[in-house]
Scaffold this motif. Structure first.
Motif, PDB file in Angstrom:
ATOM      1  N   ALA A 114       0.559  -0.804  -0.230  1.00  0.00           N
ATOM      2  CA  ALA A 114      -0.061   0.348   0.093  1.00  0.00           C
ATOM      3  C   ALA A 114       1.200   1.415  -0.002  1.00  0.00           C
ATOM      4  CB  ALA A 114      -0.823  -0.242   1.489  1.00  0.00           C
ATOM      5  N   GLY A 115       2.271   1.200   0.108  1.00  0.00           N
ATOM      6  CA  GLY A 115       3.036   2.031  -0.237  1.00  0.00           C
ATOM      7  C   GLY A 115       2.894   2.730   0.989  1.00  0.00           C
ATOM      8  N   PHE A 116       3.450   1.864   2.496  1.00  0.00           N
ATOM      9  CA  PHE A 116       3.637   2.178   2.968  1.00  0.00           C
ATOM     10  C   PHE A 116       4.727   2.516   4.171  1.00  0.00           C
ATOM     11  CE2 PHE A 116      -0.925   2.142   6.253  1.00  0.00           C
ATOM     12  CZ  PHE A 116      -1.520   2.959   4.874  1.00  0.00           C
ATOM     13  N   THR A 117       5.764   2.510   3.079  1.00  0.00           N
ATOM     14  CA  THR A 117       7.008   2.454   3.523  1.00  0.00           C
ATOM     15  C   THR A 117       7.621   3.842   4.061  1.00  0.00           C
ATOM     16  OG1 THR A 117       7.928   3.263   0.958  1.00  0.00           O
ATOM     17  CG2 THR A 117       8.642   1.397   1.364  1.00  0.00           C
ATOM     18  N   GLY A 118       6.928   4.802   4.166  1.00  0.00           N
ATOM     19  CA  GLY A 118       7.096   5.957   5.175  1.00  0.00           C
ATOM     20  C   GLY A 118       6.808   5.956   6.224  1.00  0.00           C
ATOM     21  N   VAL A 119       5.021   4.755   5.398  1.00  0.00           N
ATOM     22  CA  VAL A 119       3.786   5.517   6.370  1.00  0.00           C
ATOM     23  C   VAL A 119       3.930   4.714   7.903  1.00  0.00           C
ATOM     24  CG1 VAL A 119       1.073   5.271   7.233  1.00  0.00           C
ATOM     25  CG2 VAL A 119       2.450   6.357   4.551  1.00  0.00           C
ATOM     26  N   ARG A 120       4.167   2.851   7.674  1.00  0.00           N
ATOM     27  CA  ARG A 120       5.236   2.405   8.910  1.00  0.00           C
ATOM     28  C   ARG A 120       3.782   1.868   9.125  1.00  0.00           C
ATOM     29  NH1 ARG A 120       9.112   1.196   6.654  1.00  0.00           N
ATOM     30  NH2 ARG A 120       8.600  -0.488   8.205  1.00  0.00           N
ATOM     31  N   CYS A 121       3.179   0.485   8.799  1.00  0.00           N
ATOM     32  CA  CYS A 121       2.669  -0.422   9.571  1.00  0.00           C
ATOM     33  C   CYS A 121       2.663  -1.729   8.409  1.00  0.00           C
ATOM     34  CB  CYS A 121       1.009  -0.446   8.995  1.00  0.00           C
ATOM     35  SG  CYS A 121      -0.213  -1.270   9.907  1.00  0.00           S
ATOM     36  N   GLY A 122       2.510  -2.991   9.796  1.00  0.00           N
ATOM     37  CA  GLY A 122       2.712  -4.132   9.325  1.00  0.00           C
ATOM     38  C   GLY A 122       1.458  -4.811  10.037  1.00  0.00           C
ATOM     39  N   TYR A 123       1.860  -6.184  10.370  1.00  0.00           N
ATOM     40  CA  TYR A 123       0.900  -7.131  11.055  1.00  0.00           C
ATOM     41  C   TYR A 123       1.671  -9.093  11.352  1.00  0.00           C
ATOM     42  CZ  TYR A 123      -1.090  -8.942   6.912  1.00  0.00           C
ATOM     43  OH  TYR A 123      -1.611  -9.620   5.633  1.00  0.00           O
ATOM     44  N   THR A 124       1.962  -9.566  12.762  1.00  0.00           N
ATOM     45  CA  THR A 124       2.235 -10.193  12.875  1.00  0.00           C
ATOM     46  C   THR A 124       1.851 -10.957  13.481  1.00  0.00           C
ATOM     47  OG1 THR A 124       4.013  -9.666  13.405  1.00  0.00           O
ATOM     48  CG2 THR A 124       4.221 -11.246  14.330  1.00  0.00           C
ATOM     49  N   ILE A 125       1.071 -12.326  13.055  1.00  0.00           N
ATOM     50  CA  ILE A 125       0.311 -13.674  13.574  1.00  0.00           C
ATOM     51  C   ILE A 125       0.451 -14.653  14.481  1.00  0.00           C
ATOM     52  CG2 ILE A 125      -1.614 -14.883  12.083  1.00  0.00           C
ATOM     53  CD1 ILE A 125      -2.119 -12.814   9.575  1.00  0.00           C
ATOM     54  N   VAL A 126       0.215 -14.296  15.324  1.00  0.00           N
ATOM     55  CA  VAL A 126       0.985 -15.900  16.083  1.00  0.00           C
ATOM     56  C   VAL A 126      -0.322 -16.219  16.170  1.00  0.00           C
ATOM     57  CG1 VAL A 126       1.844 -16.181  17.928  1.00  0.00           C
ATOM     58  CG2 VAL A 126       2.414 -13.776  17.518  1.00  0.00           C
ATOM     59  N   PRO A 127      -0.134 -17.818  15.890  1.00  0.00           N
ATOM     60  CA  PRO A 127      -1.316 -18.383  15.699  1.00  0.00           C
ATOM     61  C   PRO A 127      -1.781 -19.034  17.836  1.00  0.00           C
ATOM     62  CG  PRO A 127      -1.009 -18.805  14.263  1.00  0.00           C
ATOM     63  CD  PRO A 127       0.317 -18.379  14.654  1.00  0.00           C
ATOM     64  N   ASN A 128      -2.966 -19.453  18.045  1.00  0.00           N
ATOM     65  CA  ASN A 128      -3.140 -19.520  19.318  1.00  0.00           C
ATOM     66  C   ASN A 128      -2.643 -20.976  19.368  1.00  0.00           C
ATOM     67  OD1 ASN A 128      -4.369 -16.993  20.735  1.00  0.00           O
ATOM     68  ND2 ASN A 128      -5.894 -17.244  19.271  1.00  0.00           N
ATOM     69  N   GLU A 129      -2.995 -21.676  18.239  1.00  0.00           N
ATOM     70  CA  GLU A 129      -2.043 -23.722  18.885  1.00  0.00           C
ATOM     71  C   GLU A 129      -0.926 -22.818  18.868  1.00  0.00           C
ATOM     72  OE1 GLU A 129      -4.394 -21.937  16.158  1.00  0.00           O
ATOM     73  OE2 GLU A 129      -5.307 -23.563  14.814  1.00  0.00           O
ATOM     74  N   LEU A 130       0.037 -21.885  18.799  1.00  0.00           N
ATOM     75  CA  LEU A 130       1.464 -21.984  18.662  1.00  0.00           C
ATOM     76  C   LEU A 130       1.462 -22.165  20.757  1.00  0.00           C
ATOM     77  CD1 LEU A 130       2.998 -19.948  16.297  1.00  0.00           C
ATOM     78  CD2 LEU A 130       3.468 -22.937  16.636  1.00  0.00           C
ATOM     79  N   GLY A 131       0.595 -22.178  20.945  1.00  0.00           N
ATOM     80  CA  GLY A 131       0.666 -22.316  22.650  1.00  0.00           C
ATOM     81  C   GLY A 131       1.339 -20.825  23.768  1.00  0.00           C
ATOM     82  N   HIS A 132       2.306 -20.605  24.455  1.00  0.00           N
ATOM     83  CA  HIS A 132       2.441 -19.589  25.142  1.00  0.00           C
ATOM     84  C   HIS A 132       3.264 -18.806  24.137  1.00  0.00           C
ATOM     85  CE1 HIS A 132       3.003 -22.671  28.597  1.00  0.00           C
ATOM     86  NE2 HIS A 132       3.734 -23.660  28.176  1.00  0.00           N
ATOM     87  N   LEU A 133       3.958 -19.220  22.828  1.00  0.00           N
ATOM     88  CA  LEU A 133       4.220 -17.861  21.936  1.00  0.00           C
ATOM     89  C   LEU A 133       3.568 -16.652  21.998  1.00  0.00           C
ATOM     90  CD1 LEU A 133       6.148 -19.872  19.144  1.00  0.00           C
ATOM     91  CD2 LEU A 133       7.031 -19.462  21.927  1.00  0.00           C
ATOM     92  N   ASN A 134       2.252 -17.043  21.771  1.00  0.00           N
ATOM     93  CA  ASN A 134       0.760 -15.353  21.387  1.00  0.00           C
ATOM     94  C   ASN A 134       0.915 -14.670  23.144  1.00  0.00           C
ATOM     95  OD1 ASN A 134      -1.198 -14.449  22.397  1.00  0.00           O
ATOM     96  ND2 ASN A 134      -2.150 -14.976  20.119  1.00  0.00           N
ATOM     97  N   LYS A 135       0.730 -15.670  23.904  1.00  0.00           N
ATOM     98  CA  LYS A 135       1.083 -14.579  25.322  1.00  0.00           C
ATOM     99  C   LYS A 135       2.680 -14.199  25.499  1.00  0.00           C
ATOM    100  CE  LYS A 135      -2.978 -15.083  26.376  1.00  0.00           C
ATOM    101  NZ  LYS A 135      -3.694 -14.906  24.471  1.00  0.00           N
ATOM    102  N   MET A 136       2.772 -14.536  25.061  1.00  0.00           N
ATOM    103  CA  MET A 136       4.870 -14.136  24.740  1.00  0.00           C
ATOM    104  C   MET A 136       4.285 -13.271  24.221  1.00  0.00           C
ATOM    105  SD  MET A 136       7.210 -17.638  25.515  1.00  0.00           S
ATOM    106  CE  MET A 136       8.983 -16.882  25.993  1.00  0.00           C
ATOM    107  N   TRP A 137       4.743 -13.057  23.090  1.00  0.00           N
ATOM    108  CA  TRP A 137       4.473 -12.535  22.574  1.00  0.00           C
ATOM    109  C   TRP A 137       4.063 -11.131  23.130  1.00  0.00           C
ATOM    110  CZ3 TRP A 137       8.169 -10.012  19.462  1.00  0.00           C
ATOM    111  CH2 TRP A 137       7.463  -8.865  18.022  1.00  0.00           C
TER     112      TRP A 137
END
Ligand code: MLT
Length: 382
Positions: free
Chosen positions: A239-262
């Motif tokens: 979306a041409g956001f190199t200067g705007v800055r936005c992204g997202y990360t998906i940490v599935p609940n199936e990964l157990g502790h990792l979601n809560k740790m992140w």
């Protein structure tokens, strides 16, 4: 005070910093040179008008007591996470809002996620690839092993069942080669990760550039991937956001502790992306077609670059489902020799393959303006 000795194992500067310094030095010595960049993958088309409108409205929201926003929701505003979940639903992937974390781009999250993993882990990284994976693990002193891409495997290395890894990086479409894993290939990686009790860090920053409908645009389109993979994506190129800055990360609940740790990591070290930017990002997902048009325009640049390289008899790949063209340096040149040759003789900037881990290769980006792409190609042809 003791420094982190691991920094001694890094190159003196980050790849794109080195390039920008060399270009700056060249320009200082040749002030009249008309340098065209096909180097760093930085977008040139403006942010779409409906996204700008959303950010302007959001700016005024902050100026009125009734609509003012202070600190945002910890994982990002619900309106943006809902829009992202809908975007995934269109890919036939069900993502719960609790699995989505809004950040300021894929690069930061790809580096920061390492906070939640022990430094004892063995890290498997495809080569060539985006240098951030190697550098961030070198900083932490982790052991790195490589899966080598080559012309023979179409730059899509596959796992060796005899070799164990704990953290696996995959980048598809790949930066710099533009290669995209198929469903079957990603299934093999998912099975390998599960067999090794490993986690896949899947960088899908260029997924919106995948044109071939048979190719996966998310690792979660592969059965069982939610048991072993974290996905990182960014609006920088989409979306041409190199200067705007936005992204997202998906940490599935199936990964157990990792979601809560992140969540714990992010709430401690990060205060979120601005309300204004998250409103803009929501507008991207709620009306994707204008962004798609920009992507199509970049992909036409890719076609032009590929056509010229074909004419010149230069081996290359990529550019079909990704905004990068990966080529073999002509006449047996090393990648820095070719970089110097292009800069000095043609005033064109590209990215040396060695910066991604493979010498003798080179990367052009399709993100320049159409005019500059054509001008650069004319120089190459002549
Ligand atoms: C690239 O040129 O590889 C990218 O623009 C770098 C980045 O996204 O950080």
């Amino acid at each position: 005070m003791k420094i982190n000795e691991n920094y001694k194992n890094l190159n003196e500067s980050y790849l794109f910093s080195t390039i920008s310094r060399r270009v700056k030095d060249f320009k200082a010595a040749h002030p009249n040179a008309d340098v065209i960049s096909l180097g760093i993958g930085d977008v040139t088309l403006p942010v779409c008008p409906h996204v700008i409108d959303a950010m302007v409205t959001a700016t005024y929201d902050l100026g009125a007591i009734e609509t003012f926003h202070g600190y945002g929701d910890e994982q990002g505003y619900t309106f943006l996470r809902t829009a992202i979940a809908k975007y995934y639903a269109k890919k036939h992937v069900q993502i719960d809002q609790s699995e989505i974390f809004i950040g300021d781009g894929a690069k930061s999250d790809l580096g920061n996620i390492l906070d939640i993993f022990s430094t004892d882990n063995i890290v498997l990284i495809p080569n060539p690839v985006y240098p951030v994976y190697v550098d961030t693990n070198l900083m932490a002193g982790r052991k790195i092993i490589f899966a080598n891409g080559s012309i023979e495997n179409n730059f899509l290395p596959m796992p060796d069942p005899a070799v164990h890894a704990d953290i696996i990086y995959l980048c598809s479409p790949n930066n710099p080669t533009g290669a995209v894993y198929t469903h079957a290939q990603l299934k093999t990686w998912v099975n390998y990760a599960i067999a090794n009790n490993a986690v896949i860090l899947f960088d899908s920053a260029y997924e919106a550039f995948i044109h071939d409908k048979t190719l996966p645009t998310s690792i979660y389109q592969i059965p069982n991937a939610k048991k072993c993979a974290i996905e990182f994506c960014s609006l920088s190129k989409t979306a041409g956001f190199t200067g705007v800055r936005c992204g997202y990360t998906i940490v599935p609940n199936e990964l157990g502790h990792l979601n809560k740790m992140w969540l714990r990591r992010q709430t401690t070290k990060f205060n979120g992306v601005s309300y204004i930017v998250q409103r803009g990002a929501t507008a991207v997902f709620n009306n994707f077609s204008p962004c798609k048009k920009n992507i199509a325009r970049y992909m036409e640049n890719a076609k032009l670059i590929s056509a010229t390289l074909t004419k010149l008899g230069i081996w290359h790949t990529g550019g079909k489902n990704a905004p990068y063209i990966w080529l073999k340096c002509p006449n047996g040149m090393t990648s820095w020799q070719f970089f110097d040759y292009l800069l000095e003789k043609h005033n064109i900037v590209g990215t040396p393959g060695i910066g991604f881990g493979l010498d003798g290769y080179f990367r052009f980006t399709a993100f320049a303006t159409r005019k500059n792409t054509i001008r650069a190609l004319k120089r190459l042809e002549s």
